[in-house]
Design an enzyme around this catalytic site. Structure first.
Site, PDB file in Angstrom:
ATOM      1  CB  SER A 112      78.596  28.494  24.975  1.00  0.00           C
ATOM      2  OG  SER A 112      78.961  27.102  24.841  1.00  0.00           O
ATOM      3  CG  HIS A 127      79.028  26.369  29.809  1.00  0.00           C
ATOM      4  ND1 HIS A 127      80.079  27.274  29.219  1.00  0.00           N
ATOM      5  CD2 HIS A 127      78.239  26.510  28.755  1.00  0.00           C
ATOM      6  CE1 HIS A 127      80.174  27.273  28.129  1.00  0.00           C
ATOM      7  NE2 HIS A 127      78.854  26.825  27.474  1.00  0.00           N
ATOM      8  CG  ASP A 176      82.647  26.506  31.696  1.00  0.00           C
ATOM      9  OD1 ASP A 176      82.304  25.175  31.529  1.00  0.00           O
ATOM     10  OD2 ASP A 176      82.188  27.559  30.993  1.00  0.00           O
TER      11      ASP A 176
END
Length: 796
Positions: free
Chosen positions: A370, A521, A490
């Site tokens: 991320s 995610h 995601d």
């Protein structure tokens, strides 16, 4: 469990003999028959017993064949054969007889589990050596190699082995976790983001093997994490924007990219600090990383240092948070430069005692998911000396595509109302040190207000603010090799982010690898069906230690998880399918012949229904895909049942001729798999809590795996959005006249999706996306000209 081992290196017999000798499995006194040697190897792997009686007792726990346990087989002096070897091997790998395999169907079960095997005469020593070496490097049911399992049980404790030690091209867990050194330094960056007249000092937390104290130099895994020093959840929630607002009309413009292209401004920089002395040892430590990454933990006992840097505007560091700006990348680059000897750091924030990374071998890899992977991508574009590779997972390559899309304000999945300034204040962990925050509060709040203006939530266009936060134009500058990992489901950092990076890297002369899973995610280093940690071990042993293990050749270019079977991973050379299938839109069907006519739908819902959906997005998602309450508020068409399987590989494209009843409008799209079936869940199940030890006397990771869920009627494949006033590009406003037909082309998010025979492909077109767009509940009617509208799928 089905094993998929892409990081397994098939070695020659001579290499196997050498490495087994390094491990003390083979000695000059080793037996000269296959059966006798096999029992010697077993004896050395039964670490909890030291005498003959204990050894025989342990053998008795294992099944040898249909009529003998292994103790009976041993005592009867029976001759080893392939079936006995692999019956025992499966049990050593923690597979259970009667559940995972049976003696009666051994060959079939070995194929089902995908255990690598060899043929030959097992009474020959060389056959047993080759088979045992392969077994040591085969995964157990819980996601570790058999050799890792032995290491965690204490295999290396009484052995004199080299540090680091490489077996099968990979670093082994031979370092003592109890000796890990934890220390803090403060890196001086060429920044003054809080305008206090001093260069920003940036806190860096370091974990390194204790063996570095005696002269060993090790490479470093660097995780750039703005979350590492804490987050300000309440402050972020307070700043989060209301999304129940109408879409606004934009005045037409003729804006060119050059008009909004980011141009850096020269800034005066305060002088560097004076150095008051040198230090060999840090004077500050820490107890535990606030947000550790277990892949890093895996490597700490394998001869790698790990560092966590949160960057500017975080707790115990100087500066302010800027969310993806050039300065934030600069701050992360500064850490790498210190690790490679090109920048100064100090033992604390006041004494100016310089300390060097004398334990570092000058080679760095960046890791993390991320925001963490995003900053790895950003740093890679800077050509930083010593940055050998990045492993960017679920990473943003263009912040505009995270918070915006085709001229629309778009929320990352699960976070309606978040924006760049919200993330900035959430990660401005200096707020947690009230005294430190006192001195930068006013400056930061003024910056935040300016950030809110520049990010332009009102109209959602691409501008200089977003161009500064777009790394794609600089991908051409990347010099380090790149590993990318992303979830095909995601909807936080959406699949387009990694696809754009992959495409941009195609012409860049670096090695690039891509792993695509069916999850949301998440991290994937804890799934036993995929040897992710082994693959990264092969990769990092080569990149950071220089081991000639053919990692670049062994690892496939693309590994992807199949969505129609559990524990199944396959390979591709490229993401974009070479063939296409075009569907034409009719009133309720997707067909392969040309059509005509029009359909209309209205975006406005009854007030009660609208308010219900704003509070219950899963209900809206359900109603959108089912016949009933959303009829008349969206277009839904399905194909006939498929007569053969399709593999959608790449970006589906919708071309549409459409009119809005007003002089503004937006459209959203979903591509859907229809048909009753059990489908792979996009969140893995917990199999064994703390079931994956990361090293001897060290931390553990949960064992997780994707499983089928209960039967469902449909599954989202991909989605997309567009503002009808940004038909050409996201920085130029096009005219939109009420009732006038316009043509748009929208690339949906890329996917790799097997659509089985008998399923139906569905396309949904609608206005407001309650999960991602503004939600104004406006009275807008959309009309689609069916004869001029198509859906095109890329197929592999």
């Amino acid at each position: 469990m089905k094993l998929n081992q892409f990081g397994l290196k098939h070695e020659s017999l001579s290499t196997a003999k050498k490495e087994l000798t390094d491990l003390h499995f083979l000695t000059e006194k080793s037996a000269t028959t296959g059966t006798a040697l096999w029992f010697e190897l077993l004896r050395k792997s039964f670490l909890t017993v030291k005498d003959e009686s204990g050894f025989v007792a342990k053998l008795g726990n294992l099944l040898a064949d249909e009529t003998n346990d292994l103790a009976e087989f041993y005592q009867k002096e029976k001759t080893l054969n392939k079936d006995v070897f692999y019956t025992v091997a499966l049990q050593l790998l923690e597979f259970e007889h009667g559940i995972d395999f049976s003696v009666e169907h051994l060959g079939k079960d070995l194929l089902k589990i995908n255990v690598p095997t060899i043929d030959g005469d097992f009474e020959q020593v060389d056959t047993v050596i080759a088979a045992w070496y392969l077994l040591l490097n085969t995964h157990t049911q819980n996601g570790l190699t058999f050799l890792d399992k032995l290491a965690n049980e204490g295999f290396y404790l009484d052995q004199n082995v080299s540090q680091p030690l490489f077996i099968n091209g990979k670093a082994q867990a031979v370092f003592d976790a109890t000796k890990i050194i934890r220390e803090v330094v403060y890196v001086e960056a060429d920044l003054d983001t809080d305008a206090d007249g001093k260069r920003d000092l940036l806190k860096l937390e370091i974990l390194r093997p204790g063996e570095t104290e005696t002269g060993l130099k090790v490479p470093t895994l660097f995780t750039a994490s703005p979350y590492n020093q804490g987050v300000n959840g309440p402050a972020g929630e307070q700043l989060t924007y209301n999304v129940n607002l109408p879409l606004e009309r934009k005045e037409p413009t003729d804006t060119q990219y050059e008009d909004i292209q980011y141009q850096p401004e020269a800034k005066d920089l305060p002088p560097a600090r004076s150095v008051n002395g040198q230090a060999d040892q840090a004077t500050e430590t820490f107890a535990r990383e606030l947000t550790n990454y277990t892949l890093n933990d895996f490597f700490l006992v394998r001869g790698f240092a790990v560092v966590y840097g949160a960057g500017i505007g975080t707790r115990d560091s100087d500066g302010i948070q800027t969310c993806g700006s050039v300065e934030q990348t600069d701050s992360m680059v500064a850490y790498i430069e210190w690790l490679t000897g090109k920048r100064r750091a100090f033992t604390n924030r006041t004494d100016n005692l310089e300390i060097k990374a004398w334990w570092s071998n000058g080679k760095v890899a960046m890791t993390g998911k991320s925001y963490l992977g995003t900053l790895a991508t950003a740093c890679a574009t800077r050509q930083v000396e010593g940055l050998e590779t990045i492993i960017s997972e679920a990473a943003i390559s263009d912040w505009y595509q995270y918070y915006r899309d085709n001229g629309l304000v778009i929320a990352p999945g699960g976070f309606p109302g978040e924006d760049a300034d919200v993330l900035a204040i959430e990660t401005f962990s200096k707020m947690k040190n009230a005294g430190d925050y006192l001195h930068s509060k006013t400056f930061f709040m003024d910056y935040l207000a300016e950030m809110a203006r520049l990010q332009d939530r009102r109209f959602g266009n691409y501008n200089s603010f977003w161009d500064e936060r777009n790394y794609l134009p600089f991908v051409k500058d990347i010099k380090c090799d790149v590993v990318m990992v992303h979830g095909l489901n995601d909807w936080n950092v959406k699949p387009r982010q990694v696809a754009d990076l992959w495409d941009a890297l195609k012409t860049v002369p670096v090695t690039k690898k891509l792993i695509l899973h069916q999850g949301q995610h998440i991290y994937i280093n804890n799934q036993p069906s995929l040897d992710f940690s082994d693959m990264m071990n092969l990769w990092l042993s080569h990149k950071l230690y220089g081991v000639e293990n053919q990692a670049k050749e062994i690892l496939p270019d693309i590994i992807y998880q199949k969505n129609t079977a559990v524990e199944t991973w396959e390979t591709l050379k490229d993401w974009q399918g070479e063939q296409t299938q075009t569907y034409h839109l009719s009133k309720t069907e997707l067909v392969t012949t040309e059509t005509s006519g029009q359909v209309t739908f209205n975006d406005e819902l009854l007030t009660e229904q609208y308010e219900r959906y704003t509070k219950n997005i899963p209900l809206w998602e359900k109603d959108l895909k089912e016949n009933g309450v959303m009829d008349g508020h969206r277009y839904l068409a399905k194909s006939a049942e498929l007569t053969s399987e399709l593999l959608i590989a790449g970006r589906p494209t919708v071309k549409l001729t459409v009119a809005s009843s007003q002089d503004l409008g937006m459209l959203s799209f979903q591509l859907v798999d229809f048909g009753k079936a059990k489908r792979l869940k996009d969140v893995p199940d917990l199999l064994v809590p703390h079931g994956m030890p990361l090293g001897p006397n060290w931390r553990e990771e949960n064992v997780m795996e994707f499983k089928f869920g209960p039967e469902t009627e449909y599954k989202l494949i991909s989605r997309g959005h567009i503002n009808l006033q940004n038909r050409e590009n996201p920085w130029k406003n096009d005219e939109l006249i009420a009732g006038e037909m316009v043509t748009i082309e929208v690339h949906l998010h890329p996917t790799l999706y097997h659509l089985p025979k008998g399923r139906q492909l569905g396309l949904i077109i609608y206005g407001t996306d309650f999960a991602h767009t503004v939600r104004g509940n406006q009275e807008i009617e959309y009309t689609i000209e069916l004869g001029e509208s198509t859906l095109t799928l890329p197929l592999a």
